[in-house]
Scaffold this motif. Structure first.
Motif, PDB file in Angstrom:
ATOM      1  N   LEU A 144       0.821  -1.206   0.000  1.00  0.00           N
ATOM      2  CA  LEU A 144       0.000   0.000   0.000  1.00  0.00           C
ATOM      3  C   LEU A 144       0.857   1.258   0.000  1.00  0.00           C
ATOM      4  O   LEU A 144       0.455   2.292  -0.531  1.00  0.00           O
ATOM      5  CB  LEU A 144      -0.949  -0.001   1.200  1.00  0.00           C
ATOM      6  CG  LEU A 144      -2.089  -1.010   1.145  1.00  0.00           C
ATOM      7  CD1 LEU A 144      -2.897  -0.945   2.423  1.00  0.00           C
ATOM      8  CD2 LEU A 144      -2.991  -0.765  -0.046  1.00  0.00           C
ATOM      9  N   ASP A 145       2.034   1.169   0.606  1.00  0.00           N
ATOM     10  CA  ASP A 145       2.910   2.339   0.638  1.00  0.00           C
ATOM     11  C   ASP A 145       3.298   2.778  -0.771  1.00  0.00           C
ATOM     12  O   ASP A 145       3.303   3.964  -1.090  1.00  0.00           O
ATOM     13  CB  ASP A 145       4.173   2.050   1.454  1.00  0.00           C
ATOM     14  CG  ASP A 145       3.875   1.866   2.934  1.00  0.00           C
ATOM     15  OD1 ASP A 145       2.807   2.343   3.365  1.00  0.00           O
ATOM     16  OD2 ASP A 145       4.704   1.260   3.629  1.00  0.00           O
ATOM     17  N   ASP A 146       3.591   1.806  -1.636  1.00  0.00           N
ATOM     18  CA  ASP A 146       3.956   2.144  -3.020  1.00  0.00           C
ATOM     19  C   ASP A 146       2.773   2.784  -3.744  1.00  0.00           C
ATOM     20  O   ASP A 146       2.929   3.769  -4.484  1.00  0.00           O
ATOM     21  CB  ASP A 146       4.414   0.894  -3.780  1.00  0.00           C
ATOM     22  CG  ASP A 146       5.720   0.331  -3.219  1.00  0.00           C
ATOM     23  OD1 ASP A 146       6.463   1.125  -2.600  1.00  0.00           O
ATOM     24  OD2 ASP A 146       5.972  -0.873  -3.400  1.00  0.00           O
ATOM     25  N   TYR A 147       1.596   2.254  -3.520  1.00  0.00           N
ATOM     26  CA  TYR A 147       0.395   2.794  -4.160  1.00  0.00           C
ATOM     27  C   TYR A 147       0.158   4.247  -3.726  1.00  0.00           C
ATOM     28  O   TYR A 147      -0.082   5.119  -4.552  1.00  0.00           O
ATOM     29  CB  TYR A 147      -0.810   1.912  -3.816  1.00  0.00           C
ATOM     30  CG  TYR A 147      -2.129   2.510  -4.233  1.00  0.00           C
ATOM     31  CD1 TYR A 147      -2.522   2.500  -5.574  1.00  0.00           C
ATOM     32  CD2 TYR A 147      -2.985   3.072  -3.291  1.00  0.00           C
ATOM     33  CE1 TYR A 147      -3.731   3.051  -5.954  1.00  0.00           C
ATOM     34  CE2 TYR A 147      -4.196   3.624  -3.659  1.00  0.00           C
ATOM     35  CZ  TYR A 147      -4.566   3.612  -4.992  1.00  0.00           C
ATOM     36  OH  TYR A 147      -5.761   4.163  -5.369  1.00  0.00           O
ATOM     37  N   TYR A 148       0.226   4.482  -2.410  1.00  0.00           N
ATOM     38  CA  TYR A 148      -0.020   5.834  -1.922  1.00  0.00           C
ATOM     39  C   TYR A 148       1.087   6.799  -2.326  1.00  0.00           C
ATOM     40  O   TYR A 148       0.820   7.965  -2.622  1.00  0.00           O
ATOM     41  CB  TYR A 148      -0.185   5.838  -0.395  1.00  0.00           C
ATOM     42  CG  TYR A 148      -1.517   5.250   0.034  1.00  0.00           C
ATOM     43  CD1 TYR A 148      -2.704   5.793  -0.414  1.00  0.00           C
ATOM     44  CD2 TYR A 148      -1.572   4.151   0.878  1.00  0.00           C
ATOM     45  CE1 TYR A 148      -3.918   5.249  -0.033  1.00  0.00           C
ATOM     46  CE2 TYR A 148      -2.778   3.610   1.256  1.00  0.00           C
ATOM     47  CZ  TYR A 148      -3.960   4.162   0.800  1.00  0.00           C
ATOM     48  OH  TYR A 148      -5.162   3.639   1.176  1.00  0.00           O
ATOM     49  N   ASN A 149       2.309   6.322  -2.368  1.00  0.00           N
ATOM     50  CA  ASN A 149       3.401   7.194  -2.822  1.00  0.00           C
ATOM     51  C   ASN A 149       3.203   7.611  -4.286  1.00  0.00           C
ATOM     52  O   ASN A 149       3.465   8.762  -4.650  1.00  0.00           O
ATOM     53  CB  ASN A 149       4.762   6.511  -2.648  1.00  0.00           C
ATOM     54  CG  ASN A 149       5.197   6.463  -1.209  1.00  0.00           C
ATOM     55  OD1 ASN A 149       4.770   7.289  -0.406  1.00  0.00           O
ATOM     56  ND2 ASN A 149       6.045   5.495  -0.867  1.00  0.00           N
ATOM     57  N   ARG A 151       0.311   7.872  -5.835  1.00  0.00           N
ATOM     58  CA  ARG A 151      -0.803   8.831  -5.849  1.00  0.00           C
ATOM     59  C   ARG A 151      -0.351  10.219  -5.415  1.00  0.00           C
ATOM     60  O   ARG A 151      -0.745  11.229  -5.992  1.00  0.00           O
ATOM     61  CB  ARG A 151      -1.924   8.397  -4.890  1.00  0.00           C
ATOM     62  CG  ARG A 151      -2.778   7.281  -5.285  1.00  0.00           C
ATOM     63  CD  ARG A 151      -4.021   7.568  -6.083  1.00  0.00           C
ATOM     64  NE  ARG A 151      -4.872   8.679  -5.830  1.00  0.00           N
ATOM     65  CZ  ARG A 151      -6.071   8.638  -5.275  1.00  0.00           C
ATOM     66  NH1 ARG A 151      -6.544   7.503  -4.854  1.00  0.00           N
ATOM     67  NH2 ARG A 151      -6.797   9.709  -5.161  1.00  0.00           N
ATOM     68  N   VAL A 152       0.472  10.273  -4.377  1.00  0.00           N
ATOM     69  CA  VAL A 152       0.973  11.552  -3.892  1.00  0.00           C
ATOM     70  C   VAL A 152       1.819  12.217  -4.969  1.00  0.00           C
ATOM     71  O   VAL A 152       1.706  13.434  -5.207  1.00  0.00           O
ATOM     72  CB  VAL A 152       1.781  11.364  -2.584  1.00  0.00           C
ATOM     73  CG1 VAL A 152       2.532  12.622  -2.212  1.00  0.00           C
ATOM     74  CG2 VAL A 152       0.871  10.939  -1.458  1.00  0.00           C
ATOM     75  N   ASP A 153       2.635  11.436  -5.664  1.00  0.00           N
ATOM     76  CA  ASP A 153       3.459  12.007  -6.750  1.00  0.00           C
ATOM     77  C   ASP A 153       2.590  12.560  -7.877  1.00  0.00           C
ATOM     78  O   ASP A 153       2.869  13.641  -8.413  1.00  0.00           O
ATOM     79  CB  ASP A 153       4.430  10.955  -7.295  1.00  0.00           C
ATOM     80  CG  ASP A 153       5.543  10.648  -6.305  1.00  0.00           C
ATOM     81  OD1 ASP A 153       5.806  11.495  -5.426  1.00  0.00           O
ATOM     82  OD2 ASP A 153       6.161   9.547  -6.405  1.00  0.00           O
ATOM     83  N   GLU A 154       1.511  11.849  -8.255  1.00  0.00           N
ATOM     84  CA  GLU A 154       0.604  12.320  -9.291  1.00  0.00           C
ATOM     85  C   GLU A 154      -0.050  13.644  -8.892  1.00  0.00           C
ATOM     86  O   GLU A 154      -0.130  14.575  -9.706  1.00  0.00           O
ATOM     87  CB  GLU A 154      -0.480  11.290  -9.578  1.00  0.00           C
ATOM     88  CG  GLU A 154      -0.006  10.072 -10.334  1.00  0.00           C
ATOM     89  CD  GLU A 154      -1.142   9.074 -10.492  1.00  0.00           C
ATOM     90  OE1 GLU A 154      -2.348   9.471 -10.468  1.00  0.00           O
ATOM     91  OE2 GLU A 154      -0.822   7.886 -10.602  1.00  0.00           O
ATOM     92  N   GLU A 155      -0.548  13.685  -7.650  1.00  0.00           N
ATOM     93  CA  GLU A 155      -1.210  14.905  -7.174  1.00  0.00           C
ATOM     94  C   GLU A 155      -0.206  16.056  -7.112  1.00  0.00           C
ATOM     95  O   GLU A 155      -0.537  17.190  -7.409  1.00  0.00           O
ATOM     96  CB  GLU A 155      -1.867  14.662  -5.817  1.00  0.00           C
ATOM     97  CG  GLU A 155      -3.011  13.688  -5.812  1.00  0.00           C
ATOM     98  CD  GLU A 155      -4.203  14.217  -6.601  1.00  0.00           C
ATOM     99  OE1 GLU A 155      -4.482  15.423  -6.558  1.00  0.00           O
ATOM    100  OE2 GLU A 155      -4.863  13.392  -7.254  1.00  0.00           O
TER     101      GLU A 155
END
Length: 160
Positions: A144-149, A151-155
């Motif tokens: 999940l950490d990779d997924y959220y990281n 998403r944060v980079d996209e935003e």
């Protein structure tokens, strides 16, 4: 001269006998003190002051009565019973440990024990780490950490 010596000896003996008769024996004095501490002065019911501590004339009268009753040979229990019959159980500094009065002796200890149990249970719940349920699957750390990281980079790129 012999007469003088006989007079002195007899006078000394009389004085000693008189002092012994006037003086209460130590056992009677301690019994009197126990009785005075176990009775509340009738003039001081509002303050609940014992006969021993009260300086009222009523307390002084009761002290004298107790002294006389002990000198007549009455026991501590008999004297206390006389005053309980006269004034009721409210004259006792400690309620008797029987009947309804037993609650005055038991309830404080029960309250302390129940309070301690409640504190123990509350502390146990506050410190307790929640358990996971058996049917729930655990996720691997990092997935999940990779997924959220990402998403944060996209935003973050949208606003730069």
């Amino acid at each position: 001269m012999a007469r003088r010596l006989v007079r002195k000896i007899s006078l000394t003996g009389l004085v000693l006998v008189g002092l012994l008769l006037l003086n209460i024996s130590p056992v009677l004095a301690s019994t009197q003190s126990d009785i005075e501490n176990s009775l509340i002065c009738p003039a001081c019911f509002a303050e609940a002051m014992s006969v021993a501590a009260c300086q009222d004339s009523t307390a002084q009268q009761i002290k004298e009565e107790i002294r006389q009753k002990l000198a007549m040979g009455q026991t501590k229990e008999q004297i206390i019973k006389i005053y309980v019959d006269k004034y009721g159980e409210k004259i006792l500094t400690n309620p008797p440990k029987k009947g309804f009065n037993l609650m005055a002796w038991v309830i404080p200890f029960l309250g302390i024990m129940m309070g301690g149990a409640l504190i123990y249970l509350a502390l146990g719940r506050w410190v307790k780490v929640p358990r996971t349920k058996k049917g729930r699957e655990k996720t691997k750390p990092g997935v999940l950490d990779d997924y959220y990281n990402a998403r944060v980079d996209e935003e973050y790129k949208k606003y730069l």
